[in-house]
Design a protein around this motif. Structure first.
Motif, PDB file in Angstrom:
ATOM      1  N   THR A  56      87.831  19.660  70.916  1.00  0.00           N
ATOM      2  CA  THR A  56      85.971  20.240  70.733  1.00  0.00           C
ATOM      3  C   THR A  56      85.975  20.984  69.229  1.00  0.00           C
ATOM      4  N   ARG A  57      84.217  19.955  68.496  1.00  0.00           N
ATOM      5  CA  ARG A  57      84.200  20.878  67.067  1.00  0.00           C
ATOM      6  C   ARG A  57      82.528  20.648  67.361  1.00  0.00           C
ATOM      7  N   ALA A  58      82.059  22.386  67.234  1.00  0.00           N
ATOM      8  CA  ALA A  58      80.640  22.155  67.207  1.00  0.00           C
ATOM      9  C   ALA A  58      80.012  22.769  65.624  1.00  0.00           C
ATOM     10  N   VAL A  59      79.285  21.673  65.316  1.00  0.00           N
ATOM     11  CA  VAL A  59      78.191  21.919  64.215  1.00  0.00           C
ATOM     12  C   VAL A  59      76.952  22.930  64.474  1.00  0.00           C
ATOM     13  N   PHE A  60      77.448  23.840  63.410  1.00  0.00           N
ATOM     14  CA  PHE A  60      76.014  24.940  62.374  1.00  0.00           C
ATOM     15  C   PHE A  60      75.250  24.291  61.649  1.00  0.00           C
ATOM     16  N   LEU A  61      74.296  24.385  61.583  1.00  0.00           N
ATOM     17  CA  LEU A  61      73.507  24.638  60.215  1.00  0.00           C
ATOM     18  C   LEU A  61      73.681  25.936  59.995  1.00  0.00           C
ATOM     19  N   LEU A  62      73.609  26.571  58.688  1.00  0.00           N
ATOM     20  CA  LEU A  62      73.512  28.143  58.430  1.00  0.00           C
ATOM     21  C   LEU A  62      72.494  28.335  57.457  1.00  0.00           C
ATOM     22  N   ASP A  63      71.629  29.264  57.619  1.00  0.00           N
ATOM     23  CA  ASP A  63      70.813  30.304  57.098  1.00  0.00           C
ATOM     24  C   ASP A  63      71.447  31.026  56.115  1.00  0.00           C
ATOM     25  N   ALA A  64      72.261  31.104  55.093  1.00  0.00           N
ATOM     26  CA  ALA A  64      73.206  31.547  54.859  1.00  0.00           C
ATOM     27  C   ALA A  64      73.143  32.401  53.298  1.00  0.00           C
ATOM     28  N   PRO A  65      73.724  33.223  53.376  1.00  0.00           N
ATOM     29  CA  PRO A  65      73.096  34.074  52.046  1.00  0.00           C
ATOM     30  C   PRO A  65      73.381  33.951  50.614  1.00  0.00           C
ATOM     31  N   LEU A  66      73.122  31.926  50.074  1.00  0.00           N
ATOM     32  CA  LEU A  66      74.207  31.637  49.307  1.00  0.00           C
ATOM     33  C   LEU A  66      72.509  31.244  47.713  1.00  0.00           C
ATOM     34  N   ALA A  67      73.036  31.550  46.835  1.00  0.00           N
ATOM     35  CA  ALA A  67      71.894  30.985  45.829  1.00  0.00           C
ATOM     36  C   ALA A  67      71.285  30.266  45.635  1.00  0.00           C
ATOM     37  N   PRO A  68      69.718  29.874  46.081  1.00  0.00           N
ATOM     38  CA  PRO A  68      69.534  27.825  46.099  1.00  0.00           C
ATOM     39  C   PRO A  68      70.680  27.154  44.449  1.00  0.00           C
ATOM     40  N   LEU A  69      70.587  25.997  45.105  1.00  0.00           N
ATOM     41  CA  LEU A  69      70.919  24.940  44.155  1.00  0.00           C
ATOM     42  C   LEU A  69      69.931  24.702  42.603  1.00  0.00           C
ATOM     43  N   THR A  70      70.840  25.562  41.350  1.00  0.00           N
ATOM     44  CA  THR A  70      70.009  24.744  40.020  1.00  0.00           C
ATOM     45  C   THR A  70      70.716  23.451  40.431  1.00  0.00           C
ATOM     46  N   VAL A  71      69.666  23.271  38.787  1.00  0.00           N
ATOM     47  CA  VAL A  71      70.166  22.347  37.867  1.00  0.00           C
ATOM     48  C   VAL A  71      71.435  22.476  37.109  1.00  0.00           C
ATOM     49  N   ALA A  72      71.569  24.578  36.658  1.00  0.00           N
ATOM     50  CA  ALA A  72      73.101  24.227  36.042  1.00  0.00           C
ATOM     51  C   ALA A  72      74.143  24.621  37.057  1.00  0.00           C
ATOM     52  N   ASP A  73      73.594  24.810  38.406  1.00  0.00           N
ATOM     53  CA  ASP A  73      74.841  25.253  38.554  1.00  0.00           C
ATOM     54  C   ASP A  73      75.574  23.666  38.900  1.00  0.00           C
ATOM     55  N   ALA A  74      74.649  22.701  39.389  1.00  0.00           N
ATOM     56  CA  ALA A  74      75.009  21.357  39.653  1.00  0.00           C
ATOM     57  C   ALA A  74      75.685  21.302  38.854  1.00  0.00           C
ATOM     58  N   VAL A  75      75.337  20.635  37.420  1.00  0.00           N
ATOM     59  CA  VAL A  75      75.920  20.245  36.271  1.00  0.00           C
ATOM     60  C   VAL A  75      77.543  20.719  36.462  1.00  0.00           C
ATOM     61  N   VAL A  76      77.698  21.873  36.691  1.00  0.00           N
ATOM     62  CA  VAL A  76      79.021  22.561  36.282  1.00  0.00           C
ATOM     63  C   VAL A  76      80.081  21.817  37.582  1.00  0.00           C
ATOM     64  N   ALA A  77      79.169  21.588  38.630  1.00  0.00           N
ATOM     65  CA  ALA A  77      80.274  21.363  39.953  1.00  0.00           C
ATOM     66  C   ALA A  77      80.052  19.734  39.739  1.00  0.00           C
TER      67      ALA A  77
END
Length: 239
Positions: A150-171
């Motif tokens: 069995t798998r459980a799916v969770f949505l997370l409120d995680a301590p991650l920085a918001p996604l920026t255009v600059a971050d996205a361009v790199v990734a």
């Protein structure tokens, strides 16, 4: 294909989801070898370094669904004994009720015929995670094996920085190499929506889209099959 009626929702969010899942993986990998633990009472998911238990990454966890090979079904968290009828998963039920999607309003959804092995369940969990991100705007998600296949799916409120255009361009070069985008134009539009960026189509033929935030601008070009053919960026210096 997992749950056919739900796949288009996951596909729409696929690009944003891939970027947010990469950020979660990077945060967990920064711990080195690690384990995860879910505390349903506290509503948390904790990643802990094996060699130093003081090194942790803790996220608020919202159960969305469980996917089980025994009953061969998906059970939504709003109907789950360990779930919250008024919790985040209820947003998926509300969307299903508004748009007539039975797979979101039936408490238990049976597997399609012939489905249900470990690989199929793992992929189904990713589909459900994508649907949850798309309909709630929360991210990332986590697919957790909880025993007996069995798998459980969770949505997370995680301590991650918001996604920026600059971050996205790199990734994005890494992400696009492994991404399956049935409708890349829509995925780019939804990336901007979910990330809170501004999007402008470059022409009436929708041959390109420019997205921007305070960190810069990225322009996506699409080929005749509406696939992403290139990305050009102009980034702002960050102080």
């Amino acid at each position: 294909m997992t749950f056919a009626a739900l796949q288009p929702l996951a596909d729409r969010a696929a690009l944003f989801v891939a970027l947010r899942q990469e950020a979660l993986s990077a945060a967990a990998d920064a711990l080195g070898e690690h384990r995860w633990d879910a505390d349903m009472a506290a509503g948390t998911l904790t990643f802990t370094a094996n060699d130093d238990p003081s090194k942790q990454f803790v996220a608020r966890a919202h159960l969305i669904a469980t996917i089980a090979p025994g009953p061969r079904s998906l059970l939504w968290a709003w109907a789950h004994p360990n779930g919250d009828p008024q919790g985040v998963a209820a947003q998926l039920h509300a969307y299903g009720a508004e748009h007539g999607i039975a797979e979101l309003t039936n408490s238990e959804v049976p597997f399609p015929e012939g489905a249900g092995d470990d690989d199929w369940i793992a992929q189904a969990a990713h589909t459900i995670g994508g649907v949850a991100v798309e309909l709630t705007g929360r991210s990332p998600y986590y697919s957790a094996p909880v025993g007996n296949g069995t798998r459980a799916v969770f949505l997370l409120d995680a301590p991650l920085a918001p996604l920026t255009v600059a971050d996205a361009v790199v990734a994005l070069p890494r992400v696009l190499a492994g991404a399956d985008l049935p409708d890349a134009r829509t995925a780019v539009w939804d990336l901007a929506r979910l990330a809170g960026w501004t999007l402008t189509w470059t022409d009436e033929a929708f041959s390109g889209a420019s997205v921007s935030d305070t960190t810069g601008t990225a322009t996506f070009r699409f080929d005749e099959q509406a696939r992403i053919s290139g990305i050009e960026s102009t980034l702002h210096p960050q102080g």
